[in-house]
Design an enzyme around this catalytic site. Structure first.
Site, mmCIF file in Angstrom:
data_model
loop_
_atom_site.group_PDB
_atom_site.id
_atom_site.type_symbol
_atom_site.label_atom_id
_atom_site.label_comp_id
_atom_site.label_asym_id
_atom_site.label_seq_id
_atom_site.Cartn_x
_atom_site.Cartn_y
_atom_site.Cartn_z
ATOM 1 N N ASP A 166 -4.094 -3.396 0.590
ATOM 2 C CA ASP A 166 -4.428 -3.841 -0.762
ATOM 3 C C ASP A 166 -4.711 -2.645 -1.653
ATOM 4 O O ASP A 166 -5.851 -2.206 -1.751
ATOM 5 C CB ASP A 166 -5.651 -4.766 -0.688
ATOM 6 C CG ASP A 166 -6.018 -5.360 -2.031
ATOM 7 O OD1 ASP A 166 -5.171 -5.359 -2.941
ATOM 8 O OD2 ASP A 166 -7.170 -5.818 -2.165
ATOM 9 N N GLU A 218 -6.574 -2.980 -11.422
ATOM 10 C CA GLU A 218 -6.399 -4.398 -11.091
ATOM 11 C C GLU A 218 -7.644 -4.947 -10.434
ATOM 12 O O GLU A 218 -8.057 -6.090 -10.702
ATOM 13 C CB GLU A 218 -5.194 -4.567 -10.153
ATOM 14 C CG GLU A 218 -4.831 -6.026 -9.854
ATOM 15 C CD GLU A 218 -5.509 -6.600 -8.621
ATOM 16 O OE1 GLU A 218 -5.270 -7.784 -8.311
ATOM 17 O OE2 GLU A 218 -6.299 -5.884 -7.956
ATOM 18 N N GLU A 219 -8.252 -4.143 -9.570
ATOM 19 C CA GLU A 219 -9.420 -4.599 -8.829
ATOM 20 C C GLU A 219 -10.626 -4.846 -9.733
ATOM 21 O O GLU A 219 -11.615 -5.426 -9.300
ATOM 22 C CB GLU A 219 -9.796 -3.578 -7.752
ATOM 23 C CG GLU A 219 -8.750 -3.372 -6.673
ATOM 24 C CD GLU A 219 -8.613 -4.554 -5.732
ATOM 25 O OE1 GLU A 219 -9.299 -5.574 -5.953
ATOM 26 O OE2 GLU A 219 -7.818 -4.471 -4.778
#
Length: 492
Positions: free
Chosen positions: A279, A312-313
Site C-alpha cells: 500500500d 492519498e493516505e
C-alpha cells in the site's frame, strides 16, 4: 490506501496552481528504460509487464523507505525520494514529466486520554480531529445502534438524544468523517469509533480539516463494549495542524487522441508507520512498469496519462486537488480513470471495482461506462483462471474525485483490512476469517510480505486494462464518447 495514521499525519490544504516543481536527481540515478512493446494493446502489455520488473521497482521503493526513517509518507524525505525515482524512470523512457505541488496540513496529536469514572482507556485521535478544552470534554455516552451501516445516517439515531453526548460508534461501511458529521449535526460533543478488528484503532482520518467539527478518536475492539457501557466519558485531545507541501507526478504519451485520454493512477505515498510496499508500492510499480513498456510515443489510438498521487493516505489530497484544478474541457477530455491501489496483499483477494453495483453493497454504480471497465478486468482475470469478485466504490481511494465529476472508473484490488470469507479462501487460497492484508498500515508492509502470485496476476491485469483502452474506448466494453459523454455527465 487511505485510512489515516495518528502521529505526523496530514490534511487537505489549498492547491498551489503556480506551476510545477522539478525533481532532483541526486538520490536516484536515471535508469535505462525497457524496450517498449511493438503493439501496446491489452495482450501485448499484459505479457510485457513481468513480475520480475514490478518487483524491481518495489525493491527500489523499499530501499528508499529504509534510507528515510522507514517510510515514504507525504511531506517526508522518503516521499520526495520516491517522486525522484518515478520521475527518473519516466524521463528515461522519453516522457515529459510534471510534478505539480499542492499544499496540505500536517497534523500532530500530543495529549490523548480517555477515562470513565472507574477506569482509563487507550484512545487515538482521528486525523484532523479538533482539540478538546485543555481540561478535557466530559459527556454522557450514547452508543450508536448496531446495524448494517453504523452511524452513517441520521436515521441510525432515531429516538436518541445526542445533544452534548459522547457518541460511541462501530467502524465500518462509511468513512470516519461521515460518522462524525452525522453525529455533529445531531448535536454530539465528541465521537469515538470502535475498531472492527482486534487491536487499537491507530490509523483513521476524518478526511480533511474542512470536515472535522468535533473531537474524534478511535478505541480498540477489546475496549469497545466497556467504552459504550460507561455512564460518562472524559476525552482529552491536544492536536495541532500546520501547512506543508507535496507533489503529484504526471506524464502523458505524446501520441494518441487527447480528447479521449485514458488516465491510469496509483498513490505514491505510504503511511508514516511503514514503507508501504503493498500500500501502495504495488500499484505504483505496476502503473510505472506499464508506462515504461508502453513508451512515450506508442502506437495507440488514445493518449494515456500516467499519474502518481501524493497524500492519498491523508484524505485523497493529491487526486482531489488535481481534479479540482481541471478545466471543464480537461475533464470532458478524460474518457475514463483506472485506479490501482494495493494489488499484492499478503492474504490476497481478486477484486474488481463494482462499476454496475451488481453486488448491491454500499455505494451505487459508478458513472456510465464503469460497468464496462469492470467487465474488462473480470474477463481478463477469467482468462487466467481466476474468478474475480466485485468490490464497492467506498470512497477510500483515488477514484473518488473522478467519480464525483462523472468520469467512469475501475480497476483491480487485492484487499486491505476487510476479512476474507471461507468461500473466498476456497476460491482463491489463503486463510479464511483473516484480513486480506494483516500488514496494512504497519511497519511490516514490506516486500517480504507481498503475495508474489497475486502481484504478478494483478500487474498483468493493470497493463491489460491500460492497453485495452489505449487502443479503443468504444464498443461493447467502451465508455461514452462525444455527445453521449456530454449527456452522461450533464447531471454530475
Amino acid at each position: 490506501m487511505r485510512r489515516m495514521t495518528l502521529l505526523a499525519s496530514f490534511a487537505v490544504g489549498a492547491l498551489v496552481l503556480a506551476g510545477c516543481s522539478s525533481s532532483s536527481d541526486d538520490e536516484q540515478p536515471a535508469s535505462s528504460a525497457p524496450t517498449p512493446v511493438a503493439t501496446p494493446d491489452g495482450p501485448g502489455l499484459a505479457d510485457a509487464v513481468t513480475e520480475a520488473a514490478v518487483v524491481g521497482h518495489l525493491e527500489q521503493l523499499e530501499r528508499i523507505a529504509i534510507d528515510n526513517n522507514g517510510n515514504r509518507a507525504a511531506g517526508t524525505s522518503g516521499y520526495d525520494a520516491s517522486v525522484d525515482y518515478v520521475v527518473d524512470e519516466l524521463e528515461s523512457a522519453g516522457f515529459e514529466v510534471e510534478t505539480p505541488e499542492f499544499e496540505f496540513d500536517q497534523f500532530t496529536a500530543d495529549t490523548q486520554s480517555l477515562s470513565a469514572p472507574d477506569r482509563q482507556f487507550q484512545v487515538n485521535a482521528l486525523t484532523y480531529s479538533p482539540s478538546t478544552p485543555g481540561d478535557g470534554l466530559t459527556g454522557r455516552v450514547v452508543p450508536a445502534p448496531k446495524d448494517d451501516s453504523p452511524g452513517c445516517e441520521a436515521t441510525d439515531y432515531t429516538g436518541l438524544d445526542l445533544a452534548g453526548a459522547v457518541v460511541v460508534v462501530d467502524r465500518g461501511v462509511c468513512p470516519f468523517g461521515q460518522k462524525q458529521t452525522v453525529a455533529a449535526d445531531l448535536g454530539a460533543a465528541a465521537v469515538l469509533v470502535v475498531n472492527n478488528e482486534p487491536g487499537p484503532l491507530d490509523s483513521g482520518t476524518l478526511g480533511g480539516a474542512d470536515v472535522a467539527r468535533i473531537p474524534s478518536g478511535g478505541v480498540s475492539q477489546e475496549d469497545g463494549p466497556a467504552v459504550a457501557a460507561a455512564p460518562e466519558l472524559t476525552l482529552t485531545l491536544d492536536t495541532e495542524t500546520t501547512t506543508t507541501k507535496s507533489r503529484n507526478v504526471i506524464a502523458q504519451t505524446k501520441t494518441g487522441n487527447a480528447e479521449n485520454v485514458v488516465v491510469a493512477g496509483a498513490h505514491l505515498d505510504s503511511v508514516p508507520e511503514g514503507p508501504g510496499i503493498n500500500d501502495n508500492g504495488s500499484g505504483t510499480a505496476a502503473v510505472l512498469e506499464t508506462a515504461l513498456r508502453m513508451g512515450s510515443e506508442p502506437d495507440v489510438t488514445n493518449a494515456v496519462r500516467f499519474t502518481f498521487w501524493g497524500a492519498e493516505e491523508l484524505g485523497l489530497v493529491g487526486s482531489t486537488k488535481y481534479v479540482e484544478g481541471l478545466s471543464e474541457t480537461d475533464k470532458a477530455n478524460i474518457a475514463l480513470y483506472l485506479n490501482f491501489d494495493m494489488i499484492g496483499s499478503h492474504n490476497a483477494g481478486y477484486l474488481a471495482y463494482d462499476g454496475d453495483d451488481s453486488d448491491k453493497v454500499g455505494e451505487p454504480a459508478g458513472p456510465p461506462g464503469s460497468d464496462a471497465i469492470e467487465r474488462v478486468f473480470v474477463q481478463r482475470l477469467q482468462q487466467e483462471g481466476i474468478a474475480a469478485e466485485g468490490t464497492d466504490f467506498d470512497g477510500r481511494s483515488d477514484y473518488g474525485p473522478f467519480i464525483e465529476v462523472g468520469i467512469p472508473a475501475g480497476g483491480v484490488f487485492s484487499g486491505a483490512d476487510e476479512t476474507k470469507t471461507p468461500e473466498q479462501a476456497t476460491k482463491w487460497g489463503g486463510t479464511a476469517d483473516e484480513t486480506f492484508d494483516q500488514n496494512y498500515h504497519t511497519a511490516e508492509d514490506t516486500l517480504a510480505n507481498v503475495d508474489r502470485a497475486a502481484l504478478a496476476e494483478n500487474a498483468s491485469a493493470v497493463a491489460y486494462g491500460i492497453g485495452t483502452y489505449a487502443q479503443s474506448v468504444e464498443g461493447q466494453d467502451g465508455v461514452p464518447v462525444g455527445a453521449a459523454r456530454t449527456e452522461a455527465r450533464s447531471g454530475e
